[in-house]
Scaffold this motif. Structure first.
Motif, short mmCIF file in Angstrom:
data_model
loop_
_atom_site.label_atom_id
_atom_site.label_comp_id
_atom_site.label_asym_id
_atom_site.label_seq_id
_atom_site.Cartn_x
_atom_site.Cartn_y
_atom_site.Cartn_z
N ASP A 223 -23.51 -27.61 5.48
CA ASP A 223 -23.86 -26.81 4.30
C ASP A 223 -22.64 -26.28 3.56
N ASN B 37 -29.38 -27.92 5.19
CA ASN B 37 -30.69 -27.51 4.69
C ASN B 37 -31.11 -28.30 3.46
N GLU C 207 -35.37 -24.77 5.89
CA GLU C 207 -34.65 -23.58 5.44
C GLU C 207 -34.81 -22.49 6.49
#
Length: 152
Positions: free
Chosen positions: A9, A33, A51
């Motif tokens: 991420d 995510n 998430e």
């Protein structure tokens, strides 16, 4: 078989990790995510997780083990992966091991407490540099060379 897991991420060295992993013919898994396009490289896979707080971290911690390499700046995740037997590299090339993870985790916790005690204190993070990228690539290269030799 060695696999490189990337906490993707916010990882600034995804490209460098892919280049080194590909040169060594080691599979790489980027866990995120969302927001990453799957690369054309057949050795690289993207795993999209739900998430939520630490969902990607938990996925990596559940899959990484002895012989694997994890790339993350997340110190609690690093501690879990070191405990599982994986080699952990921070994006700046620092290697986290069972010898130093306790001190690194304690320092992280101390800094978190200090920041929460003074929320107006400006951040003290330094910019990520070309030297950091180069150091990371060199350390990952050495780490994968060692892992391949250890695997026979």
């Amino acid at each position: 078989m060695t696999t490189v897991y990337i906490d993707a991420d916010a990882c600034p060295v995804k490209t460098e990790a892919e280049q080194v992993s590909t040169r060594h013919k080691v599979p790489m898994v980027m866990v995120c995510n969302g927001g990453l396009r799957p690369p054309a490289n057949p050795l690289v896979r993207v795993v999209y997780v739900e998430e939520g707080l630490d969902v990607a971290d938990r996925w990596i911690a559940e899959h990484a083990g002895p012989g694997d390499v994890v790339v993350t700046a997340d110190i609690p995740l690093a501690a879990d992966c070191v405990t599982a037997g994986a080699t952990v590299l921070k994006p700046d090339g620092e290697v986290l091991t069972d010898r130093n993870i306790g001190n690194v985790l304690a320092n992280r916790n101390l800094m978190t407490d200090l920041r929460s005690a003074d929320p107006l204190r400006p951040g003290s993070g330094k910019a990520f540099s070309k030297a950091d990228r180069s150091r990371f690539s060199q350390v990952l290269d050495r780490t994968l060379t060692h892992a391949r030799k250890a695997a026979g």
